[in-house]
Design a protein around this motif. Structure first.
Motif, PDB file in Angstrom:
ATOM      1  N   LEU A 195      24.147  39.467   8.173  1.00  0.00           N
ATOM      2  CA  LEU A 195      24.473  38.506   9.229  1.00  0.00           C
ATOM      3  C   LEU A 195      23.580  37.269   9.203  1.00  0.00           C
ATOM      4  O   LEU A 195      23.950  36.220   9.722  1.00  0.00           O
ATOM      5  CB  LEU A 195      24.396  39.187  10.604  1.00  0.00           C
TER       6      LEU A 195
ATOM      7  N   LEU B  31      17.798  42.633   7.811  1.00  0.00           N
ATOM      8  CA  LEU B  31      18.455  42.448   9.110  1.00  0.00           C
ATOM      9  C   LEU B  31      17.856  41.272   9.874  1.00  0.00           C
ATOM     10  O   LEU B  31      18.520  40.665  10.720  1.00  0.00           O
ATOM     11  CB  LEU B  31      18.365  43.716   9.965  1.00  0.00           C
TER      12      LEU B  31
ATOM     13  N   ILE C   5      24.022  42.797  18.722  1.00  0.00           N
ATOM     14  CA  ILE C   5      24.513  43.847  17.836  1.00  0.00           C
ATOM     15  C   ILE C   5      26.023  43.705  17.701  1.00  0.00           C
ATOM     16  O   ILE C   5      26.740  43.565  18.706  1.00  0.00           O
ATOM     17  CB  ILE C   5      24.169  45.253  18.391  1.00  0.00           C
ATOM     18  N   LYS C   6      26.507  43.734  16.464  1.00  0.00           N
ATOM     19  CA  LYS C   6      27.943  43.533  16.223  1.00  0.00           C
ATOM     20  C   LYS C   6      28.661  44.876  16.253  1.00  0.00           C
ATOM     21  O   LYS C   6      28.433  45.719  15.386  1.00  0.00           O
ATOM     22  CB  LYS C   6      28.152  42.842  14.876  1.00  0.00           C
TER      23      LYS C   6
ATOM     24  N   GLU D 112      26.429  45.841   7.554  1.00  0.00           N
ATOM     25  CA  GLU D 112      26.934  44.535   7.978  1.00  0.00           C
ATOM     26  C   GLU D 112      25.816  43.704   8.588  1.00  0.00           C
ATOM     27  O   GLU D 112      25.738  42.486   8.362  1.00  0.00           O
ATOM     28  CB  GLU D 112      28.076  44.716   8.978  1.00  0.00           C
ATOM     29  N   HIS D 113      24.934  44.353   9.341  1.00  0.00           N
ATOM     30  CA  HIS D 113      23.834  43.628   9.980  1.00  0.00           C
ATOM     31  C   HIS D 113      22.822  43.097   8.965  1.00  0.00           C
ATOM     32  O   HIS D 113      22.075  42.168   9.262  1.00  0.00           O
ATOM     33  CB  HIS D 113      23.153  44.521  11.018  1.00  0.00           C
TER      34      HIS D 113
ATOM     35  N   TYR E 290      25.541  49.533   9.828  1.00  0.00           N
ATOM     36  CA  TYR E 290      24.179  49.062   9.514  1.00  0.00           C
ATOM     37  C   TYR E 290      24.208  47.978   8.436  1.00  0.00           C
ATOM     38  O   TYR E 290      23.541  46.938   8.555  1.00  0.00           O
ATOM     39  CB  TYR E 290      23.335  50.254   9.056  1.00  0.00           C
TER      40      TYR E 290
ATOM     41  N   THR F 105      19.922  50.881  13.382  1.00  0.00           N
ATOM     42  CA  THR F 105      20.133  49.436  13.585  1.00  0.00           C
ATOM     43  C   THR F 105      19.396  48.937  14.829  1.00  0.00           C
ATOM     44  O   THR F 105      18.642  47.959  14.770  1.00  0.00           O
ATOM     45  CB  THR F 105      21.637  49.116  13.679  1.00  0.00           C
TER      46      THR F 105
END
Length: 662
Positions: free
Chosen positions: A105, A334, A71-72, A101-102, A99, A297
């Motif tokens: 990824l 995600l 998780i970032k 951004e994921h 959320y 997330t």
């Protein structure tokens, strides 16, 4: 007697699962000696041990999920969980993340979003185009004065622009809510007005079951009913030109994404609101459930142990934006999956469109509702012989319990070697409580397991957990995706009344559940619509399993009114509900459920009323037959087929009058 095993994953399927990879990671990184066997039956005990650890060591489990999925976060969390309390548990305090951004990824080179319309139109967005438009729309929102915490709402069908708008809204820390184009304007206003949104995104129309629905007048009605709105963005889905005059500025979608911007993400606290989801709202104001960026997330990643999403998978779960499964599909991004939407009626053209999409789009994961699968079964479809389903790895089923006959139909008529993932959870937590597991067998009529990190129990009348007995579905420990709060309910009074009024400090969900000694689960329908005769309780699903297994009956609804059982049935085409058929139905009920549960009245109706989430309207119908006014018992704007409510009530009228006369 133990039910039949319909499917077992082979050794490759098990080894390649996200769950097996996680167990291996736990061994290497945490020194935990859990085992996953290549033999699915041996995994019954193996999985029980893993589940037990995940709920007894709640903080360790969720921290492992955080680390395993990388998780970032822009800052470190102080603790995983401050206190095991409900409501109000604080997870991962100090962490800041986003959320949206994921969702990028695992961006690839190919298609990210695919849109198929009922009339055959197909549109697709590549990952790079999804990113470009999300960045542009986020910048446009900021230019229009939308700030962190402001609300952006959508009234649209399953168009890909809604995905972009959700991700853009989340990226800047604004709060999202959506309602499908099938919902009446009054119900849209009821939901959105309380949020005081700044921007409305709306599609101009959609196709459904061969008909064209122009939404422009409905959009005008919605705008006039929500004073806080400052702007409307119109998505041209059906029409090239529009005559839409509003009291506030109108923008067309293309102008809002016609720019090049860099996609950035606002770092947000773990519990910053992400979106508001609504329960069906059939018996009053829909519950406006607020979920957080962090909770959703980590729960989506955890859910991938049970859904087994893979990077590059092609994934459709049929759902309009009114239902949480639409958000689940978006969350497939995600995992790096290509998400696919069908915009139209699944019943169109003799229930063929979704199976056609399975073939044409080479779907790996196809999710739908139990009523749809039951409909295909009744209609005599054989998708496996009609379509090339070689890519299909999983068929998902939710919204209502899938009968054992439905399970067997999938393996007989869809695909012998497919994972049937029947699941049950809730909009309330945006996930499943019980459902699929890729390392376990599928038993007919049973959900494979309790999900990891979810302390699901079946409580008896004394509030004690029971095995191999039917009880109330409860959650004993907090989950990260439990609602932060209901909108405008900061003191938690509505929240507590909804989930914690039955058992102190324990989440009560309102479903009948049985956990078997093998760890599987069976849902028996809503506990608040139970039929009770001479002190013996029977779930409504038990009735439906018996009645709807008969070739003569397509669908049914059962309620108990003043000690009498009213059974409404939709007969198959050309079938008359005569005395002979009524006797046959009651014989079957007597043999399968017992003498107490034969129907006092068996009443033919043209259709069974359903919520927008495909649930039968048992409680509202019961209230109306007990004398409630229709408008007070049910919000007709929240019903898929409101005419069916009146048809059922009208059909029951002479029997109700007879009861009152007695």
């Amino acid at each position: 007697m133990e039910p039949k095993i319909l499917w077992e994953p082979d050794s490759e399927f098990i080894k390649n699962s996200n769950l097996a990879e996680f167990v291996e990671w736990l061994s290497s990184n945490k020194g935990l000696d859990f085992v996953v066997s290549e033999n699915a039956r041996e995994n019954v005990e193996n999985y029980k041990n893993l589940w037990k650890w995940s709920v007894e060591n709640l903080e360790d489990f969720w921290e492992s999920v955080w680390e395993f999925f990388e998780i970032k976060s822009y800052s470190d969390y102080k603790t995983v969980l401050d206190e095991r309390k409900m409501p109000g548990a604080k997870w991962f305090e100090g962490a800041t993340l986003n959320y949206a951004e994921h969702a990028f990824l695992k961006a690839g080179e190919g298609e990210a979003v695919v849109y198929v319309r009922e009339d055959g139109l197909r549109r697709a967005l590549t990952w790079s185009e999804l990113e470009r438009q999300t960045a542009a729309f986020a910048a446009w929102l900021k230019d229009m004065g939308v700030k962190k915490g402001d609300r952006v709402v959508a009234y649209c069908s399953q168009v890909p622009e809604a995905v972009i708008a959700l991700l853009a809204t989340a990226s800047i820390g604004a709060i999202w809510a959506a309602v499908g184009g099938e919902v009446a304007p009054r119900a849209v206003i009821d939901r959105f007005k309380q949020l005081e949104p700044k921007v409305l995104i709306a599609s101009d129309g959609h196709f459904y079951n061969g008909k064209e629905f122009n939404k422009l007048e409905d959009i005008k009605t919605v705008v006039s009913g929500i004073p806080s709105l400052e702007r409307v963005v119109l998505i041209p889905n059906l029409y090239e030109s529009h005559d839409l005059k509003l009291s506030i500025p109108l923008h067309y979608w293309e102008e809002t994404v016609d720019r090049k911007e860099k996609l950035t993400f606002e770092p947000l606290p773990f519990d910053h609101p992400l979106w508001v989801l609504y329960t069906s709202g059939t018996t009053g104001i829909p519950k406006p459930i607020v979920h957080g960026h962090g909770g959703i997330t980590v729960e989506i990643f955890k859910g991938s142990f049970h859904m087994d999403f893979k990077e590059g998978d092609r994934f459709l779960w049929y759902s309009p934006p009114s239902w949480m499964m639409w958000n689940t599909v978006v969350s497939g991004l995600l995992a790096g999956a290509t998400i696919v939407f069908y915009d139209g009626s699944p019943l169109y053209n003799f229930l063929q469109p979704l199976w056609q999409i399975c073939e044409k789009e080479k779907l790996n994961i196809f999710g739908t509702s139990a009523p749809f699968l039951h409909g295909c079964m009744k209609f005599g479809l054989q998708p496996g012989s009609q379509y090339d389903l070689s890519s299909l790895r999983m068929v998902g089923s939710t919204a209502a319990p899938l009968s054992p006959e439905g399970f067997e139909w999938v393996y007989r008529n869809v695909k012998e070697d497919v994972w049937l993932n029947s699941a049950s959870g809730g909009t309330d937590v945006m996930t499943g409580f019980v459902g699929g597991c890729p390392i376990l067998p599928v038993w007919s009529g049973e959900l494979q397991c309790r999900w990891l990190g979810t302390k699901v129990e079946a409580y008896n009348i004394e509030g004690k957990p029971v095995i191999n007995e039917v009880g109330e579905l409860v959650i004993e420990l907090p989950m990260p995706s439990m609602p932060l709060y209901f909108w405008n309910d900061k003191d938690f009074s509505w929240y507590k009344e909804s989930y914690f009024s039955m058992f102190p400090n324990v989440w009560w969900h309102g479903d009948w559940l049985m956990i078997t000694d093998r760890g599987t689960a069976i849902i028996f329908g809503r506990s608040d619509s139970t039929i009770k005769r001479k002190g013996v309780r029977m779930g409504t699903l038990d009735f439906y399993k018996v009645v709807e297994s008969m070739n003569e009956i397509i669908s049914s609804l059962v309620v108990e009114v003043k000690g009498k059982i009213f059974l409404f049935v939709v007969p198959a085409h050309g079938i008359e509900v005569n005395e002979e058929l009524k006797e046959k139905i009651n014989r079957a009920l007597k043999e399968n459920l017992g003498a107490y549960f034969v129907a006092d009245y068996i009443i033919p109706v043209p259709d069974i009323p359903m919520t927008l989430n495909y649930k039968k309207l048992e409680v509202p119908i019961k209230k109306i037959l007990l004398g409630w006014e229709v408008e007070k018992a049910v919000n007709l704007d929240s019903i898929m087929n409101p005419d069916a409510v009146f048809k059922v009530v009208e059909a029951a009228k002479p029997y109700v009058e007879q009861l009152e006369g007695e």
